[in-house]
Design a protein around this motif. Structure first.
Motif, short mmCIF file in Angstrom:
data_model
loop_
_atom_site.label_atom_id
_atom_site.label_comp_id
_atom_site.label_asym_id
_atom_site.label_seq_id
_atom_site.Cartn_x
_atom_site.Cartn_y
_atom_site.Cartn_z
N PHE A 1 0.83 -1.20 0.00
CA PHE A 1 0.00 0.00 0.00
C PHE A 1 0.87 1.26 0.00
N PHE A 2 1.89 1.27 0.84
CA PHE A 2 2.75 2.45 0.95
C PHE A 2 3.47 2.73 -0.36
N SER A 3 3.89 1.69 -1.05
CA SER A 3 4.61 1.88 -2.31
C SER A 3 3.71 2.35 -3.44
N LEU A 4 2.39 2.29 -3.24
CA LEU A 4 1.44 2.72 -4.27
C LEU A 4 1.08 4.20 -4.15
N GLU A 5 1.70 4.92 -3.24
CA GLU A 5 1.33 6.33 -3.06
C GLU A 5 1.41 7.11 -4.36
N GLY A 6 2.55 7.06 -5.02
CA GLY A 6 2.72 7.80 -6.26
C GLY A 6 1.83 7.30 -7.37
N THR A 7 1.63 5.99 -7.43
CA THR A 7 0.82 5.41 -8.50
C THR A 7 -0.64 5.84 -8.38
N GLN A 8 -1.19 5.78 -7.16
CA GLN A 8 -2.59 6.16 -7.01
C GLN A 8 -2.80 7.65 -7.27
N LEU A 9 -1.84 8.49 -6.86
CA LEU A 9 -1.94 9.91 -7.16
C LEU A 9 -1.99 10.15 -8.67
N SER A 10 -1.16 9.43 -9.39
CA SER A 10 -1.08 9.61 -10.84
C SER A 10 -2.34 9.10 -11.53
N LEU A 11 -2.84 7.95 -11.09
CA LEU A 11 -4.04 7.39 -11.72
C LEU A 11 -5.25 8.29 -11.50
N ILE A 12 -5.38 8.84 -10.30
CA ILE A 12 -6.49 9.76 -10.03
C ILE A 12 -6.35 11.01 -10.89
N PHE A 13 -5.14 11.53 -10.99
CA PHE A 13 -4.88 12.71 -11.82
C PHE A 13 -5.28 12.45 -13.27
N LEU A 14 -4.99 11.25 -13.75
CA LEU A 14 -5.26 10.94 -15.15
C LEU A 14 -6.73 10.68 -15.44
N PHE A 15 -7.38 9.89 -14.59
CA PHE A 15 -8.67 9.35 -14.97
C PHE A 15 -9.87 9.95 -14.23
N LYS A 16 -9.65 10.73 -13.18
CA LYS A 16 -10.78 11.38 -12.51
C LYS A 16 -11.07 12.75 -13.11
N ASN A 17 -10.17 13.25 -13.94
CA ASN A 17 -10.38 14.55 -14.59
C ASN A 17 -10.85 14.30 -16.02
N PRO A 18 -12.06 14.77 -16.39
CA PRO A 18 -12.60 14.47 -17.72
C PRO A 18 -11.75 15.04 -18.86
N VAL A 19 -11.12 16.19 -18.65
CA VAL A 19 -10.28 16.76 -19.70
C VAL A 19 -9.05 15.90 -19.93
N HIS A 20 -8.45 15.41 -18.86
CA HIS A 20 -7.28 14.54 -19.01
C HIS A 20 -7.66 13.24 -19.70
N ARG A 21 -8.85 12.74 -19.40
CA ARG A 21 -9.31 11.53 -20.08
C ARG A 21 -9.45 11.78 -21.58
N LYS A 22 -9.95 12.96 -21.93
CA LYS A 22 -10.12 13.29 -23.35
C LYS A 22 -8.76 13.42 -24.05
N ILE A 23 -7.79 13.99 -23.34
CA ILE A 23 -6.46 14.10 -23.92
C ILE A 23 -5.88 12.71 -24.19
N LEU A 24 -5.99 11.82 -23.20
CA LEU A 24 -5.47 10.47 -23.36
C LEU A 24 -6.23 9.72 -24.45
N ASN A 25 -7.53 9.92 -24.50
CA ASN A 25 -8.33 9.27 -25.53
C ASN A 25 -7.91 9.73 -26.92
N TYR A 26 -7.66 11.03 -27.04
CA TYR A 26 -7.22 11.57 -28.32
C TYR A 26 -5.86 10.98 -28.72
N VAL A 27 -4.93 10.97 -27.77
CA VAL A 27 -3.60 10.44 -28.06
C VAL A 27 -3.68 8.97 -28.45
N PHE A 28 -4.53 8.21 -27.74
CA PHE A 28 -4.67 6.79 -28.04
C PHE A 28 -5.22 6.60 -29.45
N ARG A 29 -6.26 7.35 -29.79
CA ARG A 29 -6.86 7.20 -31.12
C ARG A 29 -5.91 7.68 -32.22
#
Length: 370
Positions: free
Chosen positions: A301-329
């Motif tokens: 759990f302790f080692s996941l601190e940075g990972t969970q912060l990053s995942l929330i930053f990426l996928f809880k923000n709708p604009v960031h999701r759109k950016i990633l979706n665009y890059v993926f497509r």
């Protein structure tokens, strides 16, 4: 390994035979996985002109990501720690603990990256809060110089723990006798470094650092609680006064950060506190299965601190999701489109309102060709 079939107290034979090896493998490859997957996405968004994030928040998030990256590499790859609860002991299986460095230097270097992820997070919290209350008469509206003073003070307070971890890291006086116990002898045989502060509930020298850390966490915790409550109340009061789109955009931004704040408690504060709990409290009266279960999950759990912060930053923000979706497509699926991750003017309008200082020139999707 010797005595591989014998049972140890507090189910420590499970650590010896299975759990520690699995934990080492997990910690060894976690930084590599995040470095090749999550981190590039984060840095792409932060460096992208389409983030609509003001310069101070962009800088804060960028430095925070660098800090958590260094923390992952240091804690997981170089140290590969394991908790030997309920004993007041920590075991280091990583390469840095196998070259004969003194305990004080090892703990100081470990605590440096553990502690320095917090100041960058506090900076983001402060800037978020000041944006929310910018148009209010709140007594918590601080000038830039006042914000700097507060952050410098909290950073200094946190930095005292680097000194504390190094200064109070000596093994207990009777460590030679304790190391002969079957519960701990297998760790010595394995190699690496055992930080043995004492029997359950008796951290001896290390209790000095436990006191410093407790005062630090209490002070920082009060600051975070006050800022968080004030932010929530202000947002609630402004919900009637602000235009709906503006409020929704700002609420989304703050909500993402609150999710990250909750993640910090689950993957940082609570595991860190439980790791050091055995230095001051003897909880051997608790069922061994419970002690073992908690011991097994603390480091993951302790080692996941940075990972969970990053995942929330990426996928809880709708604009960031759109950016990633665009890059993926655009890059993976090879769909041709005019260069922009936004799919509607609505998002641009909302985020311009939420970020008054954001860049004024924002590319907008006009057409997508499949």
């Amino acid at each position: 390994m010797k005595n591989s079939t014998s049972d140890l107290n507090y189910l420590l034979h499970l650590d010896r035979d299975f759990v520690l090896d699995a934990s080492v493998i997990y910690q060894k490859y976690l930084p590599l996985f995040t470095l090749l997957t999550i981190r590039p996405m984060i840095f792409y968004i932060l460096l992208s002109k389409a983030t609509l994030m003001s310069a101070d928040l962009r800088l804060g998030y960028f430095i925070n990501q660098v800090a958590v990256l260094l923390h992952e590499l240091n804690f997981c790859f170089l140290y590969r720690m394991h908790v030997i609860a309920p004993y007041a002991a920590l075991y280091c299986d990583g390469p840095i603990c196998r070259i004969g460095l003194p305990h004080s230097l090892l703990m100081a270097l470990l605590s440096l990256t553990v502690i320095w992820t917090i100041p960058t997070f506090l900076f983001i919290l402060m800037r978020m809060h000041q944006r929310v209350i910018a148009n209010t008469k709140s007594i918590l509206r601080f000038s830039t110089s006042s914000q700097v003073i507060i952050l410098v003070f909290l950073t200094f307070l946190l930095s005292l723990n680097v000194f504390g971890f190094g200064y109070f890291s000596e093994n207990c006086d009777d460590c030679d006798e304790l190391e002969k116990m079957p519960d701990l002898a297998w760790v010595i045989e394995r190699g690496g470094t055992l930080f043995l502060y004492g029997p359950p509930g008796k951290g001896h020298h290390f209790q000095g650092e436990t006191i410093i850390l407790s005062i630090t966490l209490a002070t920082v915790g009060i600051f975070i609680a006050v800022i968080t409550v004030n932010t929530a109340r202000t947002m609630s009061a402004q919900s009637v006064l602000l235009a709906s789109k503006t409020q929704q955009a700002q609420n989304r931004l703050i909500r993402v950060f609150f999710w990250q704040l909750a993640g910090v408690n689950v993957c940082y504060i609570i595991p860190l506190a439980l790791m050091l709990l055995a230095t001051v409290i003897d909880y051997t009266f608790i069922d061994s299965r419970i002690i073992a279960a908690v011991r097994f999950v603390l480091v993951p759990f302790f080692s996941l601190e940075g990972t969970q912060l990053s995942l929330i930053f990426l996928f809880k923000n709708p604009v960031h999701r759109k950016i990633l979706n665009y890059v993926f497509r655009h890059t993976i699926l090879r769909q041709k489109s005019i260069v922009t991750p936004f799919e509607s003017v609505r998002h641009v309008t909302e985020f311009r309102s939420a970020f008054p200082t954001a860049q004024q020139s924002i590319p907008i999707i006009v057409k997508t060709v499949y």
